[in-house]
Design a protein around this motif. Structure first.
Motif, PDB file in Angstrom:
ATOM      1  N   LYS A 168      39.427  31.163  44.663  1.00  0.00           N
ATOM      2  CA  LYS A 168      38.972  32.426  45.314  1.00  0.00           C
ATOM      3  C   LYS A 168      38.366  33.101  44.323  1.00  0.00           C
ATOM      4  N   PRO A 169      36.966  33.231  44.646  1.00  0.00           N
ATOM      5  CA  PRO A 169      36.099  33.921  43.818  1.00  0.00           C
ATOM      6  C   PRO A 169      36.472  35.138  43.139  1.00  0.00           C
ATOM      7  N   HIS A 170      37.015  36.353  44.051  1.00  0.00           N
ATOM      8  CA  HIS A 170      37.436  37.397  43.450  1.00  0.00           C
ATOM      9  C   HIS A 170      38.399  37.968  44.424  1.00  0.00           C
ATOM     10  N   PRO A 171      39.408  38.554  43.657  1.00  0.00           N
ATOM     11  CA  PRO A 171      40.659  38.940  44.416  1.00  0.00           C
ATOM     12  C   PRO A 171      40.365  39.978  45.480  1.00  0.00           C
ATOM     13  N   GLU A 202      37.529  39.784  47.364  1.00  0.00           N
ATOM     14  CA  GLU A 202      36.830  39.012  48.497  1.00  0.00           C
ATOM     15  C   GLU A 202      37.863  38.179  49.341  1.00  0.00           C
TER      16      GLU A 202
END
Length: 73
Positions: free
Chosen positions: A52-55, A57
Motif C-alpha cells: 500500500k504505497p501510502h496510507p 492513497e
C-alpha cells in the motif's frame, strides 16, 4: 554509458523474468494479504507480495513472479 555490465546483465533480461504488477483500487491490507497468501500456494509462483504505497492513497499493488510455466496475468 547506462549499458548494463556483464555482472548485472541478468537484471535486464525481462523476457526470462515473468513479473506482473496489478493495481487494485478501493482495497487495503485485508485483500492484499489474502491474495498474496493464495498466490504463494501455487507451485509456479516464485514471489508474491503487495504494498500500500501510502496510507492516504486508496489502492494496493500486487506483484507476482512466476517460474515461466505460467504467465502472470
Amino acid at each position: 554509458m547506462n549499458k548494463p555490465t556483464e555482472h548485472n546483465k541478468f537484471l535486464y533480461a525481462e523476457d526470462k523474468i515473468n513479473i506482473g504488477v496489478l493495481q487494485v483500487f478501493d482495497e487495503d491490507h485485508t485483500l492484499g494479504n489474502l491474495v498474496r497468501h493464495h498466490l504463494l500456494k501455487d507451485k509456479t509462483v516464485k514471489f508474491a507480495g503487495y504494498k500500500k504505497p501510502h496510507p492516504l492513497e486508496n489502492y494496493i499493488e500486487v506483484k507476482v513472479q512466476t517460474n515461466g510455466a505460467k504467465k502472470p496475468s
